[in-house]
Design an enzyme around this catalytic site. Structure first.
Site, PDB file in Angstrom:
ATOM      1  N   SER A   1      -3.818  27.174  74.214  1.00 42.24           N
ATOM      2  CA  SER A   1      -3.919  25.735  74.417  1.00 42.24           C
ATOM      3  C   SER A   1      -2.849  25.034  73.591  1.00 42.24           C
ATOM      4  O   SER A   1      -2.892  25.019  72.368  1.00 42.24           O
ATOM      5  CB  SER A   1      -5.307  25.239  74.011  1.00 42.24           C
ATOM      6  OG  SER A   1      -5.288  23.831  74.002  1.00 42.24           O
TER       7      SER A   1
ATOM      8  N   ASP B   1      -3.924  20.226  77.833  1.00 36.82           N
ATOM      9  CA  ASP B   1      -5.050  19.305  77.703  1.00 36.82           C
ATOM     10  C   ASP B   1      -4.610  17.857  77.880  1.00 36.82           C
ATOM     11  O   ASP B   1      -4.004  17.265  76.986  1.00 36.82           O
ATOM     12  CB  ASP B   1      -5.682  19.463  76.312  1.00 36.82           C
ATOM     13  CG  ASP B   1      -6.512  20.730  76.214  1.00 36.82           C
ATOM     14  OD1 ASP B   1      -7.361  20.947  77.097  1.00 36.82           O
ATOM     15  OD2 ASP B   1      -6.305  21.500  75.258  1.00 36.82           O
TER      16      ASP B   1
ATOM     17  N   HIS C   1      -5.821  20.874  82.316  1.00 32.39           N
ATOM     18  CA  HIS C   1      -7.218  20.484  82.100  1.00 32.39           C
ATOM     19  C   HIS C   1      -7.283  18.964  81.989  1.00 32.39           C
ATOM     20  O   HIS C   1      -6.907  18.389  80.974  1.00 32.39           O
ATOM     21  CB  HIS C   1      -7.705  21.183  80.807  1.00 32.39           C
ATOM     22  CG  HIS C   1      -9.099  20.831  80.407  1.00 32.39           C
ATOM     23  ND1 HIS C   1      -9.616  21.155  79.166  1.00 32.39           N
ATOM     24  CD2 HIS C   1     -10.102  20.202  81.067  1.00 32.39           C
ATOM     25  CE1 HIS C   1     -10.864  20.721  79.086  1.00 32.39           C
ATOM     26  NE2 HIS C   1     -11.179  20.138  80.221  1.00 32.39           N
TER      27      HIS C   1
ATOM     28  N   GLY D   1      -9.167  19.396  69.357  1.00 33.49           N
ATOM     29  CA  GLY D   1      -9.114  20.804  69.001  1.00 33.49           C
ATOM     30  C   GLY D   1      -9.764  21.050  67.656  1.00 33.49           C
ATOM     31  O   GLY D   1     -10.163  20.107  66.961  1.00 33.49           O
TER      32      GLY D   1
ATOM     33  N   ASP E   1     -13.472  27.319  76.892  1.00 34.58           N
ATOM     34  CA  ASP E   1     -12.559  26.444  76.151  1.00 34.58           C
ATOM     35  C   ASP E   1     -13.258  25.791  74.960  1.00 34.58           C
ATOM     36  O   ASP E   1     -14.201  25.025  75.136  1.00 34.58           O
ATOM     37  CB  ASP E   1     -12.060  25.358  77.130  1.00 34.58           C
ATOM     38  CG  ASP E   1     -10.952  24.506  76.551  1.00 34.58           C
ATOM     39  OD1 ASP E   1     -10.442  24.829  75.470  1.00 34.58           O
ATOM     40  OD2 ASP E   1     -10.599  23.508  77.217  1.00 34.58           O
ATOM     41  N   GLY E   2     -12.747  26.105  73.758  1.00 42.95           N
ATOM     42  CA  GLY E   2     -13.190  25.386  72.566  1.00 42.95           C
ATOM     43  C   GLY E   2     -13.785  26.291  71.501  1.00 42.95           C
ATOM     44  O   GLY E   2     -14.730  27.034  71.770  1.00 42.95           O
TER      45      GLY E   2
HETATM   46  C1  DX5 Z   1     -10.814  20.454  73.725  1.00 50.32           C
HETATM   47  C2  DX5 Z   1      -9.687  21.063  74.533  1.00 50.32           C
HETATM   48  C3  DX5 Z   1      -9.349  22.453  74.144  1.00 50.32           C
HETATM   49  C4  DX5 Z   1      -8.804  22.592  72.778  1.00 50.32           C
HETATM   50  C5  DX5 Z   1      -9.246  23.902  72.212  1.00 50.32           C
HETATM   51  O1  DX5 Z   1     -11.094  19.177  74.210  1.00 50.32           O
HETATM   52  O2  DX5 Z   1     -10.029  21.077  75.897  1.00 50.32           O
HETATM   53  O3  DX5 Z   1      -8.498  23.077  75.096  1.00 50.32           O
HETATM   54  O4  DX5 Z   1      -7.404  22.548  72.727  1.00 50.32           O
HETATM   55  O5  DX5 Z   1      -8.844  23.928  70.916  1.00 50.32           O
HETATM   56  P1  DX5 Z   1      -9.432  24.922  69.853  1.00 50.32           P
HETATM   57  O6  DX5 Z   1      -9.080  26.316  70.274  1.00 50.32           O
HETATM   58  O7  DX5 Z   1      -8.741  24.500  68.604  1.00 50.32           O
HETATM   59  O8  DX5 Z   1     -10.919  24.713  69.793  1.00 50.32           O
HETATM   60 ZN    ZN Z   2      -8.873  22.291  77.351  1.00 52.09          ZN
END
Ligand code: DX5
Ligand code: ZN
Length: 213
Positions: A7, A34, A65, A143, A172-173
């Site tokens: 991401s 994102d 996304h 994130g 995701d997340g």
């Molecule tokens: C959250 C996003 C994710 C995010 C994930 O709203 O959709 O794609 O970038 O980040 P990490 O891996 O740091 O949780």
């Molecule tokens: Zn995402």
């Protein structure tokens, strides 16, 4: 099959093409972008112009996304920008079936994202129109959040629900060295990894460690 989709939200936007090269040489062949509109989620990230610039930096499959309200209004722009998969949120679309059909009609893979507390049964009427399901394991918007463990149960349910269909499932997340194997064990194909990858001092080593975790 374990696939990591880095991401870019956690990458260094001062020099995005360098970070893209790093994950590509580590083995990544898809990237997660994102898009946040400051409405469906509080933050604003980037729009089609940046997606298009990223598309020019890489041959990776781009999964866009869309964390945006009324996604149908912007689909054309993200199609034109070079997205290979477009993911809309079931909570944000007034007509998911129509949006998914429109994405497919434009030769882009059609995906739906589901917030952590959204009932997965909402997918049942639209399974025929889906190429991809993105299960959110954090509340979308930023994130670096902690993985919500109760979503593991939802992952298993969705894996069962889609058995025999050609639908890819991503999570995701909050995916990191501690949580990644739980996600793959639940039957998931793709993990989205942001901070646990790009905030590492050695991105390539971290990619391998995540693959082997
Ligand atoms: C959250 C996003 C994710 C995010 C994930 O709203 O959709 O794609 O970038 O980040 P990490 O891996 O740091 O949780
Ligand atoms: Zn995402």
């Amino acid at each position: 099959m374990r696939i990591i989709s880095p991401s870019l939200l956690a990458a260094n936007f001062k020099n995005i093409s360098e970070d893209i090269k790093k994950v590509e040489s580590a083995g990544a062949d898809r990237l997660h972008l994102d898009v946040m509109d400051g409405n469906f989620v509080p933050s604003i990230t980037f729009g089609p112009m940046i997606v298009s610039a990223i598309n020019e930096c890489t041959d990776c499959h781009l999964e866009t996304h869309l964390m945006i309200q009324k996604p149908h209004k912007s689909l054309d722009q993200y199609i034109k920008a070079g997205s290979d998969t477009i993911i809309i949120h079931t909570e944000a679309s007034s007509n998911p079936k129509e949006d998914l059909l429109y994405i497919r009609k434009n030769n882009v893979y059609a995906g739906i994202a589901l917030n952590p507390y959204t009932d997965e049964n909402c997918l049942l009427p639209i399974l025929d129109y889906l190429d991809y399901i993105l299960i959110m394991s954090v509340v979308p918007g930023k994130g670096g959040q902690s993985f919500i463990k109760s979503t593991l149960n939802k992952m298993e349910n969705i894996v069962q629900m889609t058995k025999g269909r050609n639908i890819t499932i991503g999570v995701d997340g909050g995916v990191n060295l501690d949580t990644i194997s739980k996600v793959y064990d639940a039957g998931i194909d793709i993990t989205i990894v942001g901070s646990a990858l790009f905030k590492s001092d050695n991105i390539s080593q971290r990619y391998q460690d995540l693959m082997n975790a």
